[in-house]
Design a protein around this motif. Structure first.
Motif, PDB file in Angstrom:
ATOM      1  N   LEU A  46      -5.619 -26.846 -41.186  1.00 58.93           N
ATOM      2  CA  LEU A  46      -6.910 -26.505 -41.771  1.00 58.93           C
ATOM      3  C   LEU A  46      -8.022 -26.599 -40.740  1.00 58.93           C
ATOM      4  O   LEU A  46      -8.805 -25.646 -40.558  1.00 58.93           O
ATOM      5  CB  LEU A  46      -7.216 -27.427 -42.958  1.00 58.93           C
ATOM      6  CG  LEU A  46      -6.402 -27.225 -44.233  1.00 58.93           C
ATOM      7  CD1 LEU A  46      -6.808 -28.233 -45.292  1.00 58.93           C
ATOM      8  CD2 LEU A  46      -6.558 -25.812 -44.763  1.00 58.93           C
ATOM      9  N   PHE A  47      -8.123 -27.757 -40.047  1.00 57.69           N
ATOM     10  CA  PHE A  47      -9.262 -27.883 -39.138  1.00 57.69           C
ATOM     11  C   PHE A  47      -9.074 -27.065 -37.865  1.00 57.69           C
ATOM     12  O   PHE A  47     -10.043 -26.581 -37.283  1.00 57.69           O
ATOM     13  CB  PHE A  47      -9.604 -29.353 -38.834  1.00 57.69           C
ATOM     14  CG  PHE A  47      -8.625 -30.125 -37.999  1.00 57.69           C
ATOM     15  CD1 PHE A  47      -8.464 -29.880 -36.653  1.00 57.69           C
ATOM     16  CD2 PHE A  47      -7.896 -31.164 -38.564  1.00 57.69           C
ATOM     17  CE1 PHE A  47      -7.590 -30.620 -35.876  1.00 57.69           C
ATOM     18  CE2 PHE A  47      -7.017 -31.912 -37.802  1.00 57.69           C
ATOM     19  CZ  PHE A  47      -6.858 -31.637 -36.449  1.00 57.69           C
ATOM     20  N   SER A  48      -7.843 -26.860 -37.416  1.00 57.80           N
ATOM     21  CA  SER A  48      -7.653 -26.073 -36.197  1.00 57.80           C
ATOM     22  C   SER A  48      -7.868 -24.583 -36.452  1.00 57.80           C
ATOM     23  O   SER A  48      -8.468 -23.888 -35.631  1.00 57.80           O
ATOM     24  CB  SER A  48      -6.254 -26.318 -35.632  1.00 57.80           C
ATOM     25  OG  SER A  48      -5.254 -25.865 -36.525  1.00 57.80           O
ATOM     26  N   SER A  49      -7.399 -24.076 -37.596  1.00 56.90           N
ATOM     27  CA  SER A  49      -7.582 -22.649 -37.879  1.00 56.90           C
ATOM     28  C   SER A  49      -9.044 -22.327 -38.157  1.00 56.90           C
ATOM     29  O   SER A  49      -9.546 -21.281 -37.718  1.00 56.90           O
ATOM     30  CB  SER A  49      -6.718 -22.240 -39.073  1.00 56.90           C
ATOM     31  OG  SER A  49      -7.075 -22.970 -40.230  1.00 56.90           O
ATOM     32  N   ALA A  50      -9.735 -23.203 -38.884  1.00 58.76           N
ATOM     33  CA  ALA A  50     -11.161 -22.968 -39.138  1.00 58.76           C
ATOM     34  C   ALA A  50     -11.945 -22.949 -37.833  1.00 58.76           C
ATOM     35  O   ALA A  50     -12.774 -22.059 -37.593  1.00 58.76           O
ATOM     36  CB  ALA A  50     -11.706 -24.037 -40.086  1.00 58.76           C
ATOM     37  N   ALA A  51     -11.678 -23.937 -36.976  1.00 60.59           N
ATOM     38  CA  ALA A  51     -12.364 -23.971 -35.689  1.00 60.59           C
ATOM     39  C   ALA A  51     -11.979 -22.794 -34.809  1.00 60.59           C
ATOM     40  O   ALA A  51     -12.795 -22.279 -34.038  1.00 60.59           O
ATOM     41  CB  ALA A  51     -12.064 -25.285 -34.970  1.00 60.59           C
ATOM     42  N   ALA A  52     -10.721 -22.347 -34.907  1.00 57.96           N
ATOM     43  CA  ALA A  52     -10.289 -21.204 -34.104  1.00 57.96           C
ATOM     44  C   ALA A  52     -11.113 -19.968 -34.441  1.00 57.96           C
ATOM     45  O   ALA A  52     -11.408 -19.146 -33.556  1.00 57.96           O
ATOM     46  CB  ALA A  52      -8.808 -20.930 -34.345  1.00 57.96           C
ATOM     47  N   ILE A  53     -11.513 -19.829 -35.700  1.00 61.93           N
ATOM     48  CA  ILE A  53     -12.263 -18.639 -36.118  1.00 61.93           C
ATOM     49  C   ILE A  53     -13.688 -18.695 -35.602  1.00 61.93           C
ATOM     50  O   ILE A  53     -14.169 -17.762 -34.945  1.00 61.93           O
ATOM     51  CB  ILE A  53     -12.237 -18.509 -37.650  1.00 61.93           C
ATOM     52  CG1 ILE A  53     -10.797 -18.280 -38.135  1.00 61.93           C
ATOM     53  CG2 ILE A  53     -13.136 -17.370 -38.105  1.00 61.93           C
ATOM     54  CD1 ILE A  53     -10.645 -18.337 -39.629  1.00 61.93           C
ATOM     55  N   TYR A  54     -14.400 -19.817 -35.886  1.00 61.77           N
ATOM     56  CA  TYR A  54     -15.822 -19.803 -35.529  1.00 61.77           C
ATOM     57  C   TYR A  54     -16.082 -20.172 -34.075  1.00 61.77           C
ATOM     58  O   TYR A  54     -17.103 -19.790 -33.511  1.00 61.77           O
ATOM     59  CB  TYR A  54     -16.644 -20.688 -36.470  1.00 61.77           C
ATOM     60  CG  TYR A  54     -16.349 -22.172 -36.451  1.00 61.77           C
ATOM     61  CD1 TYR A  54     -16.692 -22.977 -35.381  1.00 61.77           C
ATOM     62  CD2 TYR A  54     -15.765 -22.784 -37.552  1.00 61.77           C
ATOM     63  CE1 TYR A  54     -16.442 -24.331 -35.387  1.00 61.77           C
ATOM     64  CE2 TYR A  54     -15.500 -24.141 -37.577  1.00 61.77           C
ATOM     65  CZ  TYR A  54     -15.852 -24.915 -36.484  1.00 61.77           C
ATOM     66  OH  TYR A  54     -15.600 -26.270 -36.488  1.00 61.77           O
ATOM     67  N   SER A  55     -15.189 -20.901 -33.440  1.00 57.12           N
ATOM     68  CA  SER A  55     -15.439 -21.291 -32.048  1.00 57.12           C
ATOM     69  C   SER A  55     -15.185 -20.152 -31.074  1.00 57.12           C
ATOM     70  O   SER A  55     -15.650 -20.206 -29.942  1.00 57.12           O
ATOM     71  CB  SER A  55     -14.564 -22.496 -31.676  1.00 57.12           C
ATOM     72  OG  SER A  55     -13.197 -22.147 -31.658  1.00 57.12           O
ATOM     73  N   THR A  56     -14.446 -19.118 -31.492  1.00 56.21           N
ATOM     74  CA  THR A  56     -14.157 -17.988 -30.603  1.00 56.21           C
ATOM     75  C   THR A  56     -14.864 -16.723 -31.068  1.00 56.21           C
ATOM     76  O   THR A  56     -14.443 -15.625 -30.721  1.00 56.21           O
ATOM     77  CB  THR A  56     -12.640 -17.743 -30.535  1.00 56.21           C
ATOM     78  OG1 THR A  56     -12.135 -17.470 -31.845  1.00 56.21           O
ATOM     79  CG2 THR A  56     -11.915 -18.950 -29.970  1.00 56.21           C
ATOM     80  N   ARG A  57     -15.931 -16.867 -31.863  1.00 56.22           N
ATOM     81  CA  ARG A  57     -16.694 -15.693 -32.288  1.00 56.22           C
ATOM     82  C   ARG A  57     -17.363 -15.055 -31.076  1.00 56.22           C
ATOM     83  O   ARG A  57     -17.651 -15.727 -30.078  1.00 56.22           O
ATOM     84  CB  ARG A  57     -17.752 -16.113 -33.317  1.00 56.22           C
ATOM     85  CG  ARG A  57     -18.814 -17.050 -32.729  1.00 56.22           C
ATOM     86  CD  ARG A  57     -19.657 -17.706 -33.791  1.00 56.22           C
ATOM     87  NE  ARG A  57     -20.736 -18.504 -33.242  1.00 56.22           N
ATOM     88  CZ  ARG A  57     -20.609 -19.744 -32.815  1.00 56.22           C
ATOM     89  NH1 ARG A  57     -19.427 -20.355 -32.886  1.00 56.22           N
ATOM     90  NH2 ARG A  57     -21.649 -20.406 -32.329  1.00 56.22           N
ATOM     91  N   ASP A  58     -17.625 -13.743 -31.181  1.00 56.84           N
ATOM     92  CA  ASP A  58     -18.360 -13.072 -30.102  1.00 56.84           C
ATOM     93  C   ASP A  58     -19.779 -13.612 -30.020  1.00 56.84           C
ATOM     94  O   ASP A  58     -20.279 -13.925 -28.954  1.00 56.84           O
ATOM     95  CB  ASP A  58     -18.373 -11.563 -30.347  1.00 56.84           C
ATOM     96  CG  ASP A  58     -16.973 -10.959 -30.202  1.00 56.84           C
ATOM     97  OD1 ASP A  58     -16.129 -11.609 -29.564  1.00 56.84           O
ATOM     98  OD2 ASP A  58     -16.741  -9.864 -30.732  1.00 56.84           O
ATOM     99  N   LEU A  59     -20.447 -13.695 -31.093  1.00 59.92           N
ATOM    100  CA  LEU A  59     -21.740 -14.360 -31.280  1.00 59.92           C
ATOM    101  C   LEU A  59     -22.070 -14.347 -32.754  1.00 59.92           C
ATOM    102  O   LEU A  59     -22.466 -15.347 -33.327  1.00 59.92           O
ATOM    103  CB  LEU A  59     -22.873 -13.665 -30.504  1.00 59.92           C
ATOM    104  CG  LEU A  59     -24.302 -14.136 -30.880  1.00 59.92           C
ATOM    105  CD1 LEU A  59     -24.488 -15.603 -30.488  1.00 59.92           C
ATOM    106  CD2 LEU A  59     -25.377 -13.282 -30.262  1.00 59.92           C
ATOM    107  N   PHE A  60     -21.814 -13.189 -33.379  1.00 58.32           N
ATOM    108  CA  PHE A  60     -22.277 -12.979 -34.745  1.00 58.32           C
ATOM    109  C   PHE A  60     -21.236 -13.461 -35.749  1.00 58.32           C
ATOM    110  O   PHE A  60     -20.041 -13.184 -35.624  1.00 58.32           O
ATOM    111  CB  PHE A  60     -22.586 -11.498 -34.971  1.00 58.32           C
ATOM    112  CG  PHE A  60     -23.622 -10.962 -34.033  1.00 58.32           C
ATOM    113  CD1 PHE A  60     -24.959 -11.242 -34.234  1.00 58.32           C
ATOM    114  CD2 PHE A  60     -23.254 -10.216 -32.931  1.00 58.32           C
ATOM    115  CE1 PHE A  60     -25.921 -10.768 -33.363  1.00 58.32           C
ATOM    116  CE2 PHE A  60     -24.206  -9.725 -32.054  1.00 58.32           C
ATOM    117  CZ  PHE A  60     -25.545 -10.011 -32.265  1.00 58.32           C
TER     118      PHE A  60
END
Length: 699
Positions: A169-183
């Motif tokens: 849960l915490f790794s997948s959630a962080a994987a999404i928002y921590s590797t965003r382009d910016l938006f």
């Protein structure tokens, strides 16, 4: 009762499905034509054409927002307080919305504006750090799954399984928002950050409960309850923002719960003194846990708590948790952790056996090719091609003796039958079901209907009568020629026909029930709501009567759609013209109506959806823009209906109503198999719709 392998397979399917969901969410994040990076505290942008500028602010033409490196922070909870966290989420919400509306621009330090256009993210554009975090989280969950399913049920195993769930849960959630382009939409950012906090706190609580219950049970169940109670309290405090900073509301709770769990390891050490096997298992467990958590605690949690240095890359630190699960897996082999014994080895052999065979064959092939003996290479090829299939065949015949049962043929016949019926209403689906169950090499249709199912040609063919037509299905060579048809196959074919009858009766009953219920609802609406609207029309004020008449007209359209009656396009155009002219007159807008129609009929669904599309387009023109002239062009060439609505006023970008209305129009057009486009034209706005007449979508 499911077998162990079935449970494992189901669990793995869920893990893979969750991984695909995470990938889908990551791909849904908006990208742009500009690549952003940081230079100290400044935000820099690589513009198209490889030009790099320093960004001072973002603008949508009405509002400027300062641009700082904080906008691309990898982990938002390292910010000093919840106010900064909320500001970050709100800023991202505005950025994502402005980008989607096409109004977002960046302002460089020289004052020049550069437009930003949204672009979709592709699978290949997801950075390696995203895949690293996601794969590590999924791998940890799979290891926990392989331990939890075959083991005996107790609180220690449940807690250990929850650490795997919380890790993913915490790794997948962080994987999404921590590797965003910016938006990233601010609401999604907030939810993902909350999911990350839930996972991290649950991980600490479950790890603490595990350490207090393995290998010996805690002295009282209250100890275990306390960890999960602390988790619940921390979640309420953190998500409710009852304190000022994430340090007090989140980081200190994570660290405190984890340290209390380590006290359980000390208690276990005291309890297992004199018990060599338990003590060895405990040492291995503690070593694995410390190896997997120390790096993250020292590189992420402590710097965030002390606010003394920038935390290390969260994505890389998340991978260290996998050391804990890898250590647990090795502990099962070395110390028989969790008393898994032979079941655990059987499951691992089942999952990894195929991979090991392929790797072994590849290694042998490489060695043999290096040594050069052609005869040995051919021998290995013969062994690989013939020995393994023969061995598996003999094993199945002598030991497994698995004959297809009711659930086997049913699982093949029913989906094939339903899929065929859904694809084409006049199909019985029996032919597809027979093909799925028996897998014949040849399947034909005979023009004469047989009286019953029968085996012909000494078992080479099977005759099955079509239950809905004057024909017979002829199947030759069952299971792709591997066997002959038998009397048992006659019974299965008869069951397929019975299944068709049951499905047909179910569909008929459902259709009749839906029709009766639709008729009842239509009568109730006509009798009750219609009467009340007529009463209201005769007793309301004159300035309210147009609105009541419009409601009555909408009610009639709804009832006509429920009745399923078709309508000529000419009659529909007359109603549309009359309504549009009246609405334009009410808003002192000049209407220019043009139509060129071929004789055709509209279904009730087409008339209803097209009416609502036109009505919404006119509403947007009249309510959300400074319109003085409205042009409506209606054209039909016999194959499709084209509708174009133009006005000389642009919609206000700050209003959310037009955007929702445009989305609704697009959805309605797609429901009919067509499409709807919209956009600015010179000093006005245009909506275009094309609906094919042959597509009876939505009926």
């Amino acid at each position: 009762m499911w077998s162990l392998k079935t449970k494992i397979a189901a669990g793995l399917v869920l893990v893979v499905a969750y991984g695909l969901l995470a990938i889908g969410v990551a791909l849904s994040l908006p990208g742009s034509n500009v690549v952003f990076a940081t230079d100290g505290d400044q935000l820099v942008a690589s513009l198209p054409g490889h030009r790099t500028v320093t960004v001072s602010a973002f603008s949508d033409g009405q509002r400027d927002v300062p641009a700082t490196a904080r906008l691309v922070v990898e982990e938002p909870d390292v910010l000093p307080d919840y106010a900064a966290l909320n500001t970050l989420f709100a800023t991202h919400q505005w950025l994502a919305a402005s980008l989607a509306q096409g109004t977002l621009q960046l302002r460089d330090t020289q004052g020049a504006l550069h437009p930003l256009t949204p672009q979709p993210r592709h699978l290949t554009a997801l950075p390696g750090l995203f895949w690293l975090q996601l794969v590590c989280g999924l791998a940890g969950m799979m290891i926990c799954l392989l331990v939890w399913v075959p083991a005996q049920r107790d609180i220690a195993l449940h807690s250990f399984a929850l650490t795997g769930l919380s890790y993913v849960l915490f790794s997948s959630a962080a994987a999404i928002y921590s590797t965003r382009d910016l938006f990233i939409p601010g609401q999604l950012f907030m939810w993902l950050s909350g999911l990350n906090h839930v996972g991290a706190l649950l991980f600490s609580a479950s790890l603490g409960a595990f350490l207090w219950n393995y290998p010996r049970r805690a002295p009282a169940s209250a100890w275990t309850f306390a960890f999960y109670a602390a988790f619940a309290v921390a979640i309420v405090i953190d998500q409710g923002q009852w304190v000022a900073t994430p340090v007090a509301g989140f980081h200190l709770w994570v660290m405190g719960i984890f340290l209390l769990g380590l006290l359980g390891a000390a208690w276990q050490g005291w309890q297992t003194r004199g018990h060599a096997s338990h003590r060895a298992a405990l040492r291995w467990v503690v070593l694995s846990i410390v190896a997997g958590t120390t790096f993250f605690a020292g590189g992420m949690i402590l710097p965030a708590i002390l606010q003394v240095a920038l935390p290390a890359s969260q994505g890389l630190l998340f991978t260290t948790f996998l050391l804990m699960y890898a250590g647990m897996a090795l502990g099962v082999v070395r110390h028989r952790l969790f008393d898994l014994e032979r079941w655990w080895f059987s499951l691992w052999a089942w999952l990894l056996g195929g991979l090991l065979v392929m790797l072994t064959d590849l290694l042998l092939a490489m060695l043999l090719s290096l040594s050069g003996p052609i005869t040995l290479t051919l021998s290995m090829a013969l062994v690989g091609w013939f020995y393994f299939p023969v061995r598996q065949y003999v094993w199945g015949k002598l030991f497994l003796r698995n004959q297809p049962g009711l659930e086997t043929w049913l699982s093949r016949a029913l989906p094939a039958m339903l899929t065929a019926q859904q694809a084409q209403q006049d199909q019985s689906g029996v032919e597809q079901a027979l093909s799925a169950v028996f897998r014949p090499l040849v399947q034909e249709r005979l023009p004469v209907r047989a009286a019953r199912c029968s085996v012909q040609d000494n078992g080479e063919s099977l005759h099955v009568p079509d239950p809905v037509g004057p024909q017979t299905y002829l199947l030759r060579h069952a299971h792709e020629g591997e066997r002959l048809f038998t009397r048992h196959d006659v019974e299965i074919a008869s069951l397929v026909l019975s299944l068709h009858e049951l499905v047909s009766q179910t569909r008929t009953a459902r259709a009749e029930g839906a029709s009766e219920e639709r008729s009842r609802i239509r009568r109730d609406i006509h009798d009750d709501l219609g009467a009340k609207l007529l009463h209201l029309l005769h007793h309301c004020a004159d300035d309210t009567k147009p609105l009541v008449r419009e409601a009555i007209r909408d009610l009639r359209d709804l009832l006509r759609n429920m009745e399923g009656h078709s309508l000529s396009l000419e009659a529909a155009a007359s109603q549309w013209h009359e309504e549009t002219a009246r609405r334009c007159a009410d808003h002192t807008v000049t209407l220019q109506w043009q139509e060129d129609l071929a004789p055709t009929m509209l279904t009730a669904s087409q008339f209803s959806e097209m009416t609502r599309i036109l009505r919404e387009a006119v509403s947007n023109a009249l309510k959300h823009s400074a319109t003085t002239t409205l042009n409506v062009t209606l054209h039909c060439d016999g194959e499709q209906v084209s509708l174009q609505v133009e006005n000389d006023g642009l919609p206000a970008s700050s209003e959310c109503g037009p955007s929702r209305g445009l989305d609704i129009m697009t959805t309605r057009a797609m429901k009919l198999g067509g499409h709807c486009t919209h956009g600015a034209i010179e000093a006005g706005w245009r909506v275009q719709m094309q609906i094919p007449l042959l597509t009876q979508g939505g009926t």
